[in-house]
Structure formats: C-alpha cells, structure tokens
Design a protein around this motif. Sequence first.
Motif, PDB file in Angstrom:
ATOM      1  N   ALA A  82      -5.340   6.757  -2.763  1.00  6.83           N
ATOM      2  CA  ALA A  82      -5.009   6.345  -1.146  1.00  6.83           C
ATOM      3  C   ALA A  82      -3.501   5.987  -1.316  1.00  6.83           C
ATOM      4  CB  ALA A  82      -5.836   5.377  -1.033  1.00  6.83           C
ATOM      5  N   ILE A  83      -3.062   5.486  -2.524  1.00  7.47           N
ATOM      6  CA  ILE A  83      -1.565   4.883  -2.205  1.00  7.47           C
ATOM      7  C   ILE A  83      -0.672   6.195  -2.413  1.00  7.47           C
ATOM      8  CG2 ILE A  83       0.381   3.947  -3.856  1.00  7.47           C
ATOM      9  CD1 ILE A  83      -1.969   1.810  -4.683  1.00  7.47           C
ATOM     10  N   ALA A  84      -1.092   7.110  -3.550  1.00  8.97           N
ATOM     11  CA  ALA A  84      -0.341   8.370  -3.582  1.00  8.97           C
ATOM     12  C   ALA A  84      -0.317   9.225  -2.367  1.00  8.97           C
ATOM     13  CB  ALA A  84      -1.099   9.196  -4.832  1.00  8.97           C
ATOM     14  N   ARG A  85      -1.348   9.315  -1.694  1.00  3.56           N
ATOM     15  CA  ARG A  85      -1.244   9.853  -0.199  1.00  3.56           C
ATOM     16  C   ARG A  85      -0.504   9.328   0.759  1.00  3.56           C
ATOM     17  NH1 ARG A  85      -6.815   9.884  -1.232  1.00  3.56           N
ATOM     18  NH2 ARG A  85      -7.300   8.591   0.026  1.00  3.56           N
ATOM     19  N   ARG A  86      -0.543   7.826   0.766  1.00  3.43           N
ATOM     20  CA  ARG A  86       0.378   7.345   1.706  1.00  3.43           C
ATOM     21  C   ARG A  86       1.922   7.550   1.418  1.00  3.43           C
ATOM     22  NH1 ARG A  86      -3.923   3.572   1.860  1.00  3.43           N
ATOM     23  NH2 ARG A  86      -3.068   2.317   0.051  1.00  3.43           N
ATOM     24  N   VAL A  87       2.319   7.505   0.220  1.00  2.04           N
ATOM     25  CA  VAL A  87       3.738   7.598  -0.247  1.00  2.04           C
ATOM     26  C   VAL A  87       3.808   9.164  -0.069  1.00  2.04           C
ATOM     27  CG1 VAL A  87       5.253   7.778  -2.192  1.00  2.04           C
ATOM     28  CG2 VAL A  87       3.699   5.871  -1.932  1.00  2.04           C
ATOM     29  N   ALA A  88       3.127  10.072  -0.276  1.00  2.00           N
ATOM     30  CA  ALA A  88       3.418  11.591   0.094  1.00  2.00           C
ATOM     31  C   ALA A  88       3.859  11.822   1.356  1.00  2.00           C
ATOM     32  CB  ALA A  88       2.258  12.149  -0.379  1.00  2.00           C
ATOM     33  N   ALA A  89       2.811  11.049   2.303  1.00  6.61           N
ATOM     34  CA  ALA A  89       3.123  11.142   3.813  1.00  6.61           C
ATOM     35  C   ALA A  89       4.597  10.586   4.223  1.00  6.61           C
ATOM     36  CB  ALA A  89       2.149  10.363   4.554  1.00  6.61           C
ATOM     37  N   GLY A 120       1.667  16.462  -7.882  1.00  5.64           N
ATOM     38  CA  GLY A 120       0.870  15.743  -8.700  1.00  5.64           C
ATOM     39  C   GLY A 120       1.227  14.330  -8.734  1.00  5.64           C
ATOM     40  N   TRP A 121       0.366  13.339  -9.312  1.00  2.00           N
ATOM     41  CA  TRP A 121       0.762  12.046  -9.117  1.00  2.00           C
ATOM     42  C   TRP A 121       0.069  11.387 -10.287  1.00  2.00           C
ATOM     43  CZ3 TRP A 121      -3.305   8.656  -8.869  1.00  2.00           C
ATOM     44  CH2 TRP A 121      -4.394   9.267  -8.261  1.00  2.00           C
ATOM     45  N   TYR A 122       0.476  10.184 -10.624  1.00  2.00           N
ATOM     46  CA  TYR A 122       0.088   9.268 -11.589  1.00  2.00           C
ATOM     47  C   TYR A 122       0.236   7.735 -11.144  1.00  2.00           C
ATOM     48  CZ  TYR A 122      -0.807   6.564 -15.670  1.00  2.00           C
ATOM     49  OH  TYR A 122      -1.559   5.572 -16.571  1.00  2.00           O
ATOM     50  N   LEU A 123      -0.776   6.838 -10.995  1.00  2.00           N
ATOM     51  CA  LEU A 123      -0.455   5.503 -10.881  1.00  2.00           C
ATOM     52  C   LEU A 123      -1.294   4.838 -11.937  1.00  2.00           C
ATOM     53  CD1 LEU A 123       0.017   6.546  -7.720  1.00  2.00           C
ATOM     54  CD2 LEU A 123       0.183   4.143  -7.420  1.00  2.00           C
ATOM     55  N   GLY A 182       0.824  -1.350   0.117  1.00  2.00           N
ATOM     56  CA  GLY A 182      -0.046   0.173  -0.003  1.00  2.00           C
ATOM     57  C   GLY A 182       0.752   1.290   0.127  1.00  2.00           C
ATOM     58  N   THR A 183       2.120   1.295  -0.026  1.00  2.00           N
ATOM     59  CA  THR A 183       2.796   2.481   0.025  1.00  2.00           C
ATOM     60  C   THR A 183       4.371   2.264  -0.904  1.00  2.00           C
ATOM     61  OG1 THR A 183       3.938   4.192   1.317  1.00  2.00           O
ATOM     62  CG2 THR A 183       4.231   1.779   1.932  1.00  2.00           C
ATOM     63  N   CYS A 184       5.219   2.872  -0.818  1.00  2.00           N
ATOM     64  CA  CYS A 184       6.624   2.556  -1.493  1.00  2.00           C
ATOM     65  C   CYS A 184       7.402   1.701  -0.771  1.00  2.00           C
ATOM     66  CB  CYS A 184       7.280   3.949  -1.857  1.00  2.00           C
ATOM     67  SG  CYS A 184       7.837   4.744  -0.496  1.00  2.00           S
ATOM     68  N   PHE A 197       4.982   9.018  -9.282  1.00  2.00           N
ATOM     69  CA  PHE A 197       4.145   8.053 -10.234  1.00  2.00           C
ATOM     70  C   PHE A 197       4.589   6.849  -9.731  1.00  2.00           C
ATOM     71  CE2 PHE A 197       8.376   8.852 -12.135  1.00  2.00           C
ATOM     72  CZ  PHE A 197       8.565   7.434 -12.772  1.00  2.00           C
ATOM     73  N   GLY A 198       3.595   5.881 -10.208  1.00  2.00           N
ATOM     74  CA  GLY A 198       4.032   4.434  -9.789  1.00  2.00           C
ATOM     75  C   GLY A 198       3.180   3.277 -10.328  1.00  2.00           C
ATOM     76  N   THR A 199       3.326   2.096 -10.153  1.00  2.00           N
ATOM     77  CA  THR A 199       2.462   0.836 -10.297  1.00  2.00           C
ATOM     78  C   THR A 199       2.224   0.300  -9.328  1.00  2.00           C
ATOM     79  OG1 THR A 199       4.308  -0.522 -10.575  1.00  2.00           O
ATOM     80  CG2 THR A 199       3.867   0.700 -12.666  1.00  2.00           C
ATOM     81  N   ALA A 200       0.892  -0.281  -9.321  1.00  2.00           N
ATOM     82  CA  ALA A 200       0.246  -1.198  -8.310  1.00  2.00           C
ATOM     83  C   ALA A 200      -0.198  -2.432  -9.037  1.00  2.00           C
ATOM     84  CB  ALA A 200      -0.939  -0.185  -7.740  1.00  2.00           C
ATOM     85  N   GLY A 201       0.056  -3.822  -8.364  1.00  2.00           N
ATOM     86  CA  GLY A 201      -0.479  -4.829  -9.125  1.00  2.00           C
ATOM     87  C   GLY A 201      -1.966  -4.920  -8.643  1.00  2.00           C
ATOM     88  N   PHE A 202      -2.443  -4.471  -7.791  1.00  2.00           N
ATOM     89  CA  PHE A 202      -3.807  -4.610  -7.513  1.00  2.00           C
ATOM     90  C   PHE A 202      -4.542  -3.585  -7.778  1.00  2.00           C
ATOM     91  CE2 PHE A 202      -7.515  -5.012  -4.948  1.00  2.00           C
ATOM     92  CZ  PHE A 202      -8.215  -6.284  -4.953  1.00  2.00           C
ATOM     93  N   GLY A 203      -5.694  -3.416  -8.173  1.00  2.00           N
ATOM     94  CA  GLY A 203      -6.670  -2.309  -8.317  1.00  2.00           C
ATOM     95  C   GLY A 203      -6.479  -1.462  -9.410  1.00  2.00           C
ATOM     96  N   GLY A 204      -7.619  -0.749  -9.773  1.00  2.00           N
ATOM     97  CA  GLY A 204      -7.275   0.191 -10.910  1.00  2.00           C
ATOM     98  C   GLY A 204      -8.184   1.159 -10.981  1.00  2.00           C
TER      99      GLY A 204
END
Length: 164
Positions: free
Chosen positions: A86-93, A103-106, A51-53, A72-79
């Motif tokens: 939510a992932i971007a917010r956790r990484v930003a934290a 900004g962000w892009y996943l 759920g994060t980096c 920016f990043g990739t996530a195996g689950f979800g689309g």
Amino acid sequence: MKLAVWYDSATGNTEYLARQLAEALPGASCAPAERGEDGELICLGFWTDKGTCSDRLKAQLPRLAGKRVFLFGTAGFGGSEEYFSAIARRVAAELPEDCRVEGWYLCPGRMGEGVRRRYEAMARDPATREQGERMLENFRAAQSHPDEADARALIQRVRELLGE
C-alpha cells in the motif's frame, strides 16, 4: 546500464539501504535525491511519512519524468507485505505519469526515542492502553531494522530486475 540510487532519509535507515545497494551495483551513483545523478534506472529510496514519501522527496519527483524507477524504503510501523504494498502504491502515485515503476522493496525501520515516548504515554492511558501496547511491540520489533538481511533482500530484488 547506468544506475543511480537516490534517497531521502530522516534517521539514516534509508541511507543505509541506499549505500548498501550502490556498493553492490558496480558503477551505480548514490546521493540524496536533491543531488541525485541521472540514470537509465533510478532506485529511489524513501522513508515513510504519513503513509507515503516525505514532502522533501516529493519536490524531487518531477525530475523523474520518463524514467524507469525502482522504489525502496523503510517504514517504522508494520511489517506485512500488504502494508508495504500500500505504501509503495501511494509513493508510485506521486511520480510523474510517464514513469515506469519496475518494482519495489520495503522493510521495517527503527524509530526515534520521541516515538517510543509517545507510545509509552498511550500505553499508560486507559483509553489507549491496548493500542499503545501494540505500538510499543511494533517499535521494539523495528529497532533492529534495517539490517544486513534487509539490505541483501533489496539487492536481490534489484539484481533480479536487472537479470543478474
């Protein structure tokens, strides 16, 4: 403006996006995060780990103190955008407090065969069958990502940020 693309990639998904982004941005440097060059804007690529980096990337984040960062990043689950947000917010934290996330892009990212085998085992077990089948469906959907359309969407987001 000096741009630097840093990435952490476990399977090559995020590295693919990082290289496509750097090629599209004249003069941008591109390297694994531990060797990433300084820049006025750091485009920080990551793979999603619980759920994060990853911890490996977290170790590099203090170097971003006071920087402008685009995630920016990739996530195996979800689309869904909600899941990616939510992932971007956790990484930003995880970033130093004085970073400015611009900004962000996943996007989805293909997963390894070990993950597929785990999901297949879940689908065979009556207690986890339904969840395992959903996970297998997600696994199949993510296998073609990131693709050229994902790379173009990332490049477009960064170009919009840069006013291009």
